[in-house]
Scaffold this motif. Structure first.
Motif, mmCIF file in Angstrom:
data_model
loop_
_atom_site.group_PDB
_atom_site.id
_atom_site.type_symbol
_atom_site.label_atom_id
_atom_site.label_comp_id
_atom_site.label_asym_id
_atom_site.label_seq_id
_atom_site.Cartn_x
_atom_site.Cartn_y
_atom_site.Cartn_z
ATOM 1 N N ARG A 228 19.625 -1.073 -12.155
ATOM 2 C CA ARG A 228 20.103 -1.453 -10.832
ATOM 3 C C ARG A 228 18.957 -2.004 -9.992
ATOM 4 N N LEU A 229 19.278 -2.925 -9.106
ATOM 5 C CA LEU A 229 18.285 -3.538 -8.241
ATOM 6 C C LEU A 229 18.026 -2.651 -7.026
ATOM 7 N N ASP B 275 16.755 -2.389 -2.902
ATOM 8 C CA ASP B 275 17.275 -3.123 -1.741
ATOM 9 C C ASP B 275 16.667 -4.505 -1.600
ATOM 10 N N GLU C 161 15.228 -6.344 -3.963
ATOM 11 C CA GLU C 161 15.650 -7.200 -5.073
ATOM 12 C C GLU C 161 17.089 -7.676 -4.877
ATOM 13 N N PHE C 162 17.933 -6.775 -4.382
ATOM 14 C CA PHE C 162 19.320 -7.164 -4.162
ATOM 15 C C PHE C 162 19.427 -8.202 -3.043
ATOM 16 N N MET D 64 18.631 -11.440 -4.608
ATOM 17 C CA MET D 64 19.731 -11.887 -5.453
ATOM 18 C C MET D 64 20.880 -12.434 -4.606
ATOM 19 N N ARG D 65 21.113 -11.827 -3.422
ATOM 20 C CA ARG D 65 22.195 -12.267 -2.539
ATOM 21 C C ARG D 65 21.956 -13.668 -1.986
#
Length: 562
Positions: free
Chosen positions: A431-432, A434, A436-437, A440-441
């Motif tokens: 899981r990524l 915060d 990294e997410f 990605m967003r």
């Protein structure tokens, strides 16, 4: 007494250092530190390390220590049976030499230790599952360095520990190189959309060929039917302006042979090939050593209407000259250059037949989405499946042929922004976090910028359908990203691709979980209908699924292998 009994701390230190070396994923660093450690253990004055290339049966000079002049030889190749290194590779056993300078097996002409007065040498073949990986040589070591079996065992443990990491690093380096080539191909194809000026496009392709194949020059030759000869039309790399417009009588030279026969030819030493046209080097001042030559095949084109079709034909040839690293052309080089030559031939035909534009655009999309899937191996085939699912949903909704065509292209490109997402995030198996997410967003925004920066938003085909890229992670309740759009503010294409994207993500394999059963995936979509997903699009997907026009990743693979 064993070395670990006399110096247990020293033995432990060496093992720890070997583990630290093994942690590196950079091949050059790993080889460099391995040779340093072996030189230290054996108290040697200098050393060299070769890697074995099974494809060409050659040794590649990779690392040298203790001889600055020898560093100029790095990258050089020699037959795998040459010298003491070749002897070690053939016999697959380490051995000690008391007097290197007078040993008949010593390959003096290579001159790898020319600055040193050589006395002793110890040679260690690097083996993995009984197959050769390389050879280490250390020079001028005390004869007492390897007195006991314990020292030999220590070296055996050390090399056995690290040879696996060497092979892993070499494979990883090869994977990285292929990824870079794929990414570069995406850049080439994206740049082809910025101009339709033929010669500029051809020169770009040849310059990219020089970069990707690491060659000194690349060129395109066209048939001049009026003068019945071949003309060097476009060149890239070294002396490109000076060599353009050179001519070769038709049928002569390696380029002439390739154009006449349609064969791909690789010659790694042109002086030994009777077809080599020496007069070209005399006219240009360029010295050709090796050549990769492929035919330029203009594709067969169906024009439609009363114009019928134009058959494909060989219109010229392309050649790449002199790999800068001295290596022979590889099979991957050949495939890549054939791909570039194919692009060049298409551009040439486009100057004559504008109707080919649509076909070229389609191939561009396939190459871009293929590169996205190569960049993220965990989602390979995802772009194609989402495109197919989106079209199936669109058909259920009664979209026109033009809308379906635009939807097919737009949905296939929906993840193009992932090209800009760093690999350590994109390929993270777990899981990524915060940050990294958050990165990605941003991929929908990056995708939109990709289209804009490469002029694709100016095309009628994507003038409206770009919303599939920008909005496929938006939610009806406004809690989506990147813009937080709500309800009808989200385009139909964005709502369709959102449903197709989630369905494929749920029913496909991921490194951190198996695929979700179809029934559970459909239930999840239905629970989110009205808040996250458009209910009409969810029901359209369910109908398409019942008609078997939507198949999951496993179902597709089962059909393909049936």
């Amino acid at each position: 007494m064993a070395v670990w009994e006399k110096q247990p701390q020293r033995f432990l230190e060496i093992i720890q250092r070997a583990n630290q070396i093994a942690a590196s994923t950079q091949l050059d660093d790993l080889l460099d530190h391995l040779l340093d450690l072996i030189i230290e253990i054996t108290a040697s004055e200098a050393g060299t390390l070769y890697l074995y290339d099974a494809t060409t049966d050659e040794l590649i000079f990779k690392v040298v220590k203790g001889s600055p002049a020898g560093e100029a030889l790095i990258g050089r190749r020699l037959p795998a049976n040459t010298g003491l290194a070749g002897y070690a590779l053939q016999h697959r056993q380490p051995f000690f030499v008391e007097d290197v300078a007078n040993d008949p097996r010593w390959y003096r002409s290579f001159g790898e230790m020319g600055e040193l007065t050589l006395h002793t040498m110890f040679c260690i073949p690097l083996m993995l599952r009984a197959e050769p990986v390389g050879v280490v040589q250390v020079f001028n070591l005390p004869s007492t360095s390897l007195d006991g079996q314990d020292e030999m065992l220590l070296l055996e443990v050390l090399t056995s520990r690290l040879v696996t990491e060497i092979e892993k690093a070499r494979l990883l380096e090869e994977t990285r190189r292929r990824e870079l080539r794929q990414q570069a191909l995406v850049e080439i194809i994206s740049q082809l959309t910025t101009t339709l000026e033929r010669d500029e496009l051809l020169r770009r392709i040849m310059n990219y060929a020089c970069e990707l194949l690491a060659v000194e020059a690349a060129s395109i030759w066209l048939i001049d039917h009026k003068q019945n000869d071949l003309v060097l039309h476009i060149a890239g790399g070294k002396d490109q302006d000076r060599v353009e417009s050179l001519r070769v009588p038709r049928g002569q030279g390696i380029i002439g042979y390739v154009i006449e026969t349609g064969e791909t030819v690789v010659v790694n030493d042109v002086q030994r090939d009777h077809r080599f046209y020496k007069r070209l080097d005399q006219q240009s001042g360029f010295q050709t050593r090796a050549i990769l030559c492929v035919p330029l095949r203009a594709p067969r084109i169906v024009l439609g209407g009363e114009r019928g079709e134009v058959e494909g034909r060989i219109i010229g040839g392309a050649q790449a000259l002199n790999p800068r690293n001295g290596q022979p052309f590889s099979a991957e080089d050949i495939t890549l250059f054939q791909t570039l030559a194919s692009q060049a031939a298409t551009v040439i035909r486009l100057a004559e037949l504008y109707r080919e534009t649509d076909s070229l655009f389609t191939r561009m999309i396939e190459a871009i989405t293929g590169a996205i899937d190569l960049k993220d191996p965990y989602t390979r085939g995802h772009s194609q499946r989402v495109s197919d699912f989106s079209v199936a949903i669109g058909q259920e909704l009664g979209l026109s042929h033009e809308q379906l065509y635009q939807l097919r292209i737009a949905s296939k490109l929906h993840d193009v922004g992932k090209i800009r997402v760093p690999d350590h995030i994109l390929k993270k198996p777990g899981r990524l976090d915060d940050n990294e997410f958050a990165e990605m967003r941003q991929h929908p925004v990056y995708g939109l910028e990709f289209l804009r920066d490469n002029g694709l938003l100016e095309l009628d085909l994507l003038r409206e359908s770009w919303t599939a890229l920008a909005q496929h992670h938006e939610r009806l309740d406004g809690r989506g990203y990147p813009f937080g759009l709500k309800g009808e503010d989200i385009s139909l294409f964005g709502r369709i691709v959102a449903v197709a994207d989630v369905f494929d993500a749920l029913t496909s394999h991921r490194p951190y979980r198996p695929p979700m059963p179809v029934e559970e995936a459909l239930e999840l979509l239905q629970r989110g209908a009205g808040t996250e997903f458009d209910p009409i699009c969810v029901e359209a997907l369910i109908r398409a699924r019942s008609r078997e026009t939507i198949l999951t990743q496993d179902e597709r693979e089962k059909v393909a292998t049936a």
